[in-house]
Design an enzyme around this catalytic site. Structure first.
Site, PDB file in Angstrom:
ATOM      1  CE  LYS A  17      13.972  -7.423 -15.810  1.00 14.23           C
ATOM      2  NZ  LYS A  17      15.432  -7.194 -15.859  1.00 14.23           N
ATOM      3  CG  HIS A  32       6.965 -12.988 -17.310  1.00 13.94           C
ATOM      4  ND1 HIS A  32       6.387 -12.550 -16.136  1.00 13.94           N
ATOM      5  CD2 HIS A  32       8.280 -13.167 -17.018  1.00 13.94           C
ATOM      6  CE1 HIS A  32       7.309 -12.460 -15.191  1.00 13.94           C
ATOM      7  NE2 HIS A  32       8.468 -12.848 -15.696  1.00 13.94           N
ATOM      8  NE  ARG A  51      17.218 -11.534  -7.899  1.00 13.98           N
ATOM      9  CZ  ARG A  51      16.779 -11.454  -9.160  1.00 13.98           C
ATOM     10  NH1 ARG A  51      17.209 -12.313 -10.072  1.00 13.98           N
ATOM     11  NH2 ARG A  51      15.894 -10.527  -9.507  1.00 13.98           N
ATOM     12  CE  LYS A  55      19.573  -8.719 -11.158  1.00 18.36           C
ATOM     13  NZ  LYS A  55      19.234  -8.931 -12.568  1.00 18.36           N
ATOM     14  CB  CYS A  67      16.886 -16.447 -12.745  1.00 16.59           C
ATOM     15  SG  CYS A  67      17.860 -17.036 -11.353  1.00 16.59           S
ATOM     16  CB  SER A  68      17.212 -13.546 -17.430  1.00 15.49           C
ATOM     17  OG  SER A  68      16.866 -12.270 -17.932  1.00 15.49           O
ATOM     18  CD  GLU A 127      10.336 -12.662 -11.035  1.00 20.33           C
ATOM     19  OE1 GLU A 127       9.697 -12.843 -12.100  1.00 20.33           O
ATOM     20  OE2 GLU A 127      11.450 -12.117 -10.997  1.00 20.33           O
ATOM     21  CD  GLU A 129       9.975 -15.553 -13.751  1.00 13.75           C
ATOM     22  OE1 GLU A 129      10.520 -14.483 -14.027  1.00 13.75           O
ATOM     23  OE2 GLU A 129      10.585 -16.531 -13.252  1.00 13.75           O
TER      24      GLU A 129
END
Length: 208
Positions: A17, A32, A51, A55, A67-68, A127, A129
Site C-alpha cells: 500500500k 492499482h 477521513r 490518514k 474507499c479502499s 493516488e 487508481e
C-alpha cells in the site's frame, strides 16, 4: 498488498500500500485497483465520512461512504461478477464504519462502472487508481473506527451541493475522486436509485 494493474485493468502484480501511494512511483506509472462504495439509507440520503487526520492521503477530507482497495489475496483477486472487489468492500465497510458484514453482503452491491484517476495529496503521497463504483441502498448499523473516520453524516442532494460549493470556496475539503464523481455522474445515479441498470457500464473505464 494491493493489486497492480495496467491501464486496461489487467492484473500485472502486487505491491505494498505504501509503494502504491508514493508519488515517485505514481510518476513512473504505478497503478492499482480500488473501489468506492456509496450507501444510501431508506430516505435516499447518502452516507459520507470525514477521513481521519491520521490518514496518509487526504487526511480530514470528506468523501463517499467508503474507499479502499481489494487485496492481492485469492478471495479478492477473483474477477467473475466483480466478486473480489465486492468482498473487499464488505471487509472495509466493517473495518472502517463497523457495519456488520451480514448487513452489506456482496450480492446487495450494484457495480456501476470504473473510473481511472490520478491525484496528488501532497509532495510525497498520492493516488493513481482504477476505481470500481459500488452502490447500495439500505439502513445499516454504524460503529465507526476513530482511527479511520473523524466524523460521518447522511446528506441529501441539496446538502451535498452545499458542501461542494463550500469546497470550491476552500471552506472544507473533499477527496478528489469523490469530487470528480459528484461533478460527473453522482446526481444522475442518485436520481435513479431504483433503476440503476441503465447506468451499468462494465466495459468502459472512464478516464478522468
Amino acid at each position: 498488498m494491493c493489486i497492480l494493474i495496467d491501464e486496461n485493468d489487467h492484473k500485472v502484480g502486487a505491491d505494498t500500500k505504501k509503494n502504491c501511494h508514493l508519488n515517485a512511483n505514481i510518476d513512473k506509472g504505478l497503478l492499482h485497483r480500488a473501489f468506492s462504495v456509496f450507501i444510501f439509507n431508506s430516505e435516499e440520503k447518502l452516507l459520507l465520512q470525514q477521513r481521519s487526520d491520521a490518514k496518509i492521503t487526504f487526511p480530514g477530507c470528506f468523501t463517499n461512504t467508503c474507499c479502499s482497495h481489494p487485496l492481492h489475496t485469492d478471495s479478492e483477486l477473483e474477477e467473475k461478477d466483480v466478486i473480489g472487489v465486492r468482498r473487499a468492500a464488505q471487509r472495509r465497510l466493517e473495518a472502517e464504519l463497523g457495519i456488520p458484514m451480514e448487513q452489506v453482503t456482496p450480492d446487495e452491491m450494484t457495480y456501476l462502472t470504473r473510473i481511472h484517476y490520478k491525484a496528488q495529496s501532497d509532495g510525497v503521497w498520492g493516488e493513481h487508481e482504477i476505481d470500481y463504483i459500488l452502490f447500495m441502498q439500505k439502513d445499516v448499523d454504524l460503529s465507526p473506527d476513530p482511527n479511520e473516520i473523524k466524523t460521518h453524516c447522511y446528506v441529501s442532494k441539496e446538502e451535498l451541493q452545499e458542501m461542494l460549493e463550500k469546497a470550491k470556496r476552500k471552506e472544507l475539503e473533499i477527496t478528489p475522486w469523490f469530487s470528480l464523481i459528484a461533478e460527473t455522474f453522482l446526481f444522475k445515479w442518485w436520481d435513479n436509485l431504483h433503476n440503476l441498470k441503465q447506468f451499468m457500464d462494465h466495459n468502459k473505464i472512464h478516464r478522468m
